[in-house]
Enzyme design. Structure first.
Site, PDB file in Angstrom:
ATOM      1  N   GLU A  10       8.105 -10.464  -8.172  1.00 11.39           N
ATOM      2  CA  GLU A  10       7.944  -9.064  -8.591  1.00 11.39           C
ATOM      3  C   GLU A  10       9.313  -8.505  -8.889  1.00 11.39           C
ATOM      4  O   GLU A  10      10.288  -8.813  -8.207  1.00 11.39           O
ATOM      5  CB  GLU A  10       7.284  -8.249  -7.469  1.00 11.39           C
ATOM      6  CG  GLU A  10       7.184  -6.772  -7.815  1.00 11.39           C
ATOM      7  CD  GLU A  10       6.335  -5.962  -6.836  1.00 11.39           C
ATOM      8  OE1 GLU A  10       6.202  -6.374  -5.675  1.00 11.39           O
ATOM      9  OE2 GLU A  10       5.814  -4.914  -7.258  1.00 11.39           O
TER      10      GLU A  10
ATOM     11  N   CYS B 143       2.962  -4.174  -6.476  1.00  9.40           N
ATOM     12  CA  CYS B 143       2.632  -2.814  -6.920  1.00  9.40           C
ATOM     13  C   CYS B 143       3.097  -2.539  -8.339  1.00  9.40           C
ATOM     14  O   CYS B 143       2.605  -1.610  -8.988  1.00  9.40           O
ATOM     15  CB  CYS B 143       3.240  -1.792  -5.973  1.00  9.40           C
ATOM     16  SG  CYS B 143       2.354  -1.739  -4.411  1.00  9.40           S
TER      17      CYS B 143
ATOM     18  N   ASN C  96      -4.174  -5.349  -7.595  1.00  9.37           N
ATOM     19  CA  ASN C  96      -3.208  -5.674  -6.548  1.00  9.37           C
ATOM     20  C   ASN C  96      -3.399  -4.728  -5.379  1.00  9.37           C
ATOM     21  O   ASN C  96      -3.108  -3.545  -5.503  1.00  9.37           O
ATOM     22  CB  ASN C  96      -1.779  -5.521  -7.063  1.00  9.37           C
ATOM     23  CG  ASN C  96      -0.761  -5.681  -5.944  1.00  9.37           C
ATOM     24  OD1 ASN C  96      -0.579  -6.769  -5.420  1.00  9.37           O
ATOM     25  ND2 ASN C  96      -0.126  -4.585  -5.539  1.00  9.37           N
ATOM     26  N   GLU C  97      -3.879  -5.237  -4.287  1.00  5.16           N
ATOM     27  CA  GLU C  97      -4.089  -4.487  -3.043  1.00  5.16           C
ATOM     28  C   GLU C  97      -4.497  -3.034  -3.304  1.00  5.16           C
ATOM     29  O   GLU C  97      -3.965  -2.099  -2.705  1.00  5.16           O
ATOM     30  CB  GLU C  97      -2.880  -4.592  -2.102  1.00  5.16           C
ATOM     31  CG  GLU C  97      -1.561  -4.060  -2.567  1.00  5.16           C
ATOM     32  CD  GLU C  97      -0.486  -4.089  -1.474  1.00  5.16           C
ATOM     33  OE1 GLU C  97       0.127  -3.047  -1.237  1.00  5.16           O
ATOM     34  OE2 GLU C  97      -0.241  -5.148  -0.855  1.00  5.16           O
TER      35      GLU C  97
HETATM   36  O1  AHR Z   1       5.987  -7.205  -1.720  1.00  6.19           O
HETATM   37  C1  AHR Z   1       6.368  -5.878  -1.825  1.00  6.19           C
HETATM   38  C2  AHR Z   1       5.191  -4.947  -2.023  1.00  6.19           C
HETATM   39  O2  AHR Z   1       4.346  -5.022  -0.922  1.00  6.19           O
HETATM   40  C3  AHR Z   1       4.305  -5.258  -3.178  1.00  6.19           C
HETATM   41  O3  AHR Z   1       4.727  -4.705  -4.352  1.00  6.19           O
HETATM   42  C4  AHR Z   1       3.015  -4.653  -2.779  1.00  6.19           C
HETATM   43  O4  AHR Z   1       1.927  -5.306  -3.366  1.00  6.19           O
HETATM   44  C5  AHR Z   1       3.032  -4.712  -1.277  1.00  6.19           C
HETATM   45  O5  AHR Z   1       2.677  -3.533  -0.701  1.00  6.19           O
END
Ligand code: AHR
Length: 657
Positions: free
Chosen positions: A45, A256, A386-387
């Site tokens: 990321e 995120c 994503n989550e």
């Molecule tokens: O890994 C860091 C963050 O943690 C990611 O962007 C998110 O998906 C999670 O909350």
């Protein structure tokens, strides 16, 4: 009698083939359980400047003058640029948007050169221009070449001469190159600069030396030596550290970052492909700028270069529930695309699959081929969401996207999501939705203390075997000390034990730049020159380098109730090697009994890697190699006792050839 002769000959033949190392039937070995061969991979990321200013090798910061205060207060088009007019030259610079290079790249700089100094007493290079010092200084190495490019457009009659200078902080010249503009339309100019000395904090000067007016945009400088010498490529040293892990997959672009802050900030893959000057840069959810220079083509190409399966994650048409700077209870922070936009959005998801896998005569396959990659990328998985908070808006949109993907591409495995925690409302709702829809894989995320990982190692023993598989897409224990890494190693032995239900797992986040870190526990830390491999990195690497496709119970006898002492035994089906992983998270040595007698095909020669230290040991920029794994060649009987050192992971790989 004749039959007996045939039988004898057949037996001789079979024995001979096995004696000559033909295939052993691994399924037939006592207790063999097939596990996911894709178990361990990477999570990438652009957080902590992992992409722009990190893995992406672009050396110029704010190359397209697109920085603005909505990205970060105080930032503007000239951020990280400095106006210069050496030699008592006279000139001006303006930011304009009237006639841009591309609609996605609206801002550019104009240089208005009124007078180029020509005083004999001035010994340097005169001119009017801009200077950039990159992401905390540019690193150049003596004898190495750097590829410069810029788009320019003459706004006055005569061609403009440009001088490019790489200089050190004292203003001493490290490299020089020249070019001359030739058009009143946007045109790309390139030049090559070879450094005459090392410097870790160099700057690039772009100096116009002819009186007149000229527009410039996309001012870029890359080392020629990128990973695998790719153009628009990646920093070779960082990429190599990832390649060395031999990950089975890489997830991208987040995290995120995928769902973004508000619907306008979602990661839209189509904005990240094609010529870099046409890509749409945007605010990074982590509070800085994404050039999209490291876009989907580069991600897929990097995966291919390191032999990792690409795992793209796309937004589920909702944005991050925590965006807007506050955590809004009840999910008010989550914004959903409106239903009228869903057809178009679903098509965008389907187009990614065609872009990755479609033939060259398909619309999107042709675009991939035009980028220089006619062969399909062999996409197998796609993540949706994503989550996310599992709201009715999310559920409706996820189901629409999922059904459309399965209808058109039943062979693609879809990864659903189950919120940001190991349990709780979103976790339950996310799993229920995935179970109801029969989604292939569910993404779980959790960050916990090391003790949690040790005492919860049985988590997946209790999962049902016939539902969706698990992708543990983000996990880490809070910290980069030896104890954190060893607790993760213990948990990873349990992931191997449950490799029939856990399809994939990736530690997160992957990397963080010194001085630009938003998330403090990371696998790698780097600056422009150095890379610190944490104990967590070494543990991940040892598991990835020693993966198996079969798991065997009962080879190493460890006390089941002892959560500090976890073990696993896998078999690498490519080599036939049998691999033991023995974790001791305690403060005393621990002896375990090993019995390898069921593996008739292996030798007693082995490679043993011991990674041990004390609980609070860590690697830092000052002491980057304080704790590293130590490898040796050993010879063991098929039955032996192993004394695992305190706070250690031992990997013993028995050769089969
Ligand atoms: O890994 C860091 C963050 O943690 C990611 O962007 C998110 O998906 C999670 O909350």
């Amino acid at each position: 009698m004749r039959i007996n002769k045939v039988a004898v000959w057949l037996t001789v033949l079979l024995c001979a083939t096995s004696a000559f190392g033909q295939k052993t039937n691994y399924d037939a070995i006592k207790g063999a359980k097939k596990i996911s061969p894709d178990l361990f991979g990477l999570f990438f990321e652009d957080i902590n400047y992992a992409a722009d200013g990190g893995l992406y090798a672009e050396m110029v910061q704010n190359r397209s003058f697109e920085y603005n205060p909505s990205i970060r207060n105080g930032w503007g088009p000239y951020s990280f640029w400095q106006f210069v007019s050496p030699g008592f030259s006279i000139g001006y610079t303006n930011i304009e948007t009237g006639n841009p290079l591309h609609r996605n790249n609206p801002v550019y700089a104009v240089l208005d050169i009124e007078f180029v100094g020509n005083y004999p007493q001035f010994k340097g290079d005169a001119g009017v221009g801009l200077k950039n010092s990159g992401f905390d200084g540019m690193v150049v190495r003596e004898g190495e070449s750097y590829n410069f490019s810029v788009f320019a457009k003459m706004l006055s009659q005569a061609p403009i001469d440009f001088l490019l200078v790489l200089e050190n902080p004292k203003g001493e010249v490290l490299a020089k190159a020249k070019f001359q503009t030739a058009s009143d339309q946007w045109q790309k100019y390139t030049a090559n600069l070879t450094a005459t000395a090392n410097c870790d904090s160099a700057s690039l000067l772009v100096l116009a030396q002819t009186e007149g007016k000229v527009a410039i945009d996309m001012v870029s400088l890359f080392p020629e030596n990128t990973f695998k010498n790719r153009s628009n490529g990646l920093r070779a040293d960082l990429a190599q550290v990832l390649a060395d892990m031999q990950p089975r997959f890489m997830r991208f672009p987040g995290g995120c970052l995928v769902h973004g802050s508000g619907t306008g900030n979602m990661y839209r893959w189509k904005n990240t492909i094609g010529p870099v000057e046409t890509r749409k840069a945007q605010r990074n959810i982590w509070g800085y700028h994404q050039t999209a220079g490291l876009g989907f083509f580069e991600y897929f190409q990097f995966c291919e270069d390191i032999g990792a399966k690409p795992i793209p994650i796309l937004p589920a048409a909702v944005s991050c529930q925590n965006s807007g700077g506050t955590h809004v209870i009840g999910g008010a922070g989550q914004k959903a695309l409106c239903m009228n936009d869903m057809d178009e959005y679903i098509q965008e998801v389907l187009d990614l699959i065609e872009w990755a896998n479609g033939p060259v005569n398909s619309t999107w396959g042709a675009q991939r081929a035009a980028t220089g990659h006619p062969e399909p990328f062999k996409l197998e998985y796609i993540g949706i969401g994503n989550e996310d908070k599992i709201t009715p808006e999310f559920e409706e949109r996820f189901a629409m996207i999922f059904k459309a993907v399965k209808e058109k591409y039943p062979e693609i495995k879809v990864i659903g999501t189950s919120g940001p925690f190991s349990d709780g409302v979103d976790f339950e709702k996310g799993w229920k939705l995935c179970n109801d829809l029969d989604v292939d894989v569910v993404d779980e995320h959790y960050y916990k203390g090391p003790e949690w990982f040790l005492s919860n190692h049985y988590r997946y023993d209790q999962y049902k075997r016939n539902g969706p598989k698990v992708y543990l897409g983000e996990y880490a224990s809070w910290g980069n000390k030896m104890f954190n890494a060893i607790a993760e190693a213990a948990y990873m032995t349990a992931l191997e034990r449950n490799g029939d239900v856990v399809a994939m797992a990736s530690y997160a986040p992957l990397m963080a730049k010194k001085g630009f870190t938003q998330w403090t526990t990371d696998m790698l830390f780097f600056d422009n020159v150095n890379i610190v491999k944490t104990p967590n990195y070494y543990v991940q690497k040892l598991f990835m380098n020693n993966r198996g496709a079969y798991y065997f119970n009962g080879v190493v006898q460890a006390d089941k109730a002892d959560t500090l002492n976890l073990v696993s035994c896998v078999l690498d089906k490519n080599t036939g090697d049998v691999i033991l992983k023995i974790v001791n998270a305690g403060s005393q040595n621990k002896t375990v009994k090993v019995d390898l007698s069921r593996f008739k095909h292996i030798k007693t020669t082995a490679t043993q890697t011991v990674f041990s230290g004390s609980k609070s040991d860590e690697n830092t920029f000052d002491l980057p190699n304080k704790i590293v794994p130590v490898e040796s060649q050993i010879n063991l009987a098929k039955k032996f006792d192993y004394a695992a050192p305190a706070m250690s992971l031992t990997v013993i790989r028995f050769n089969s050839k």
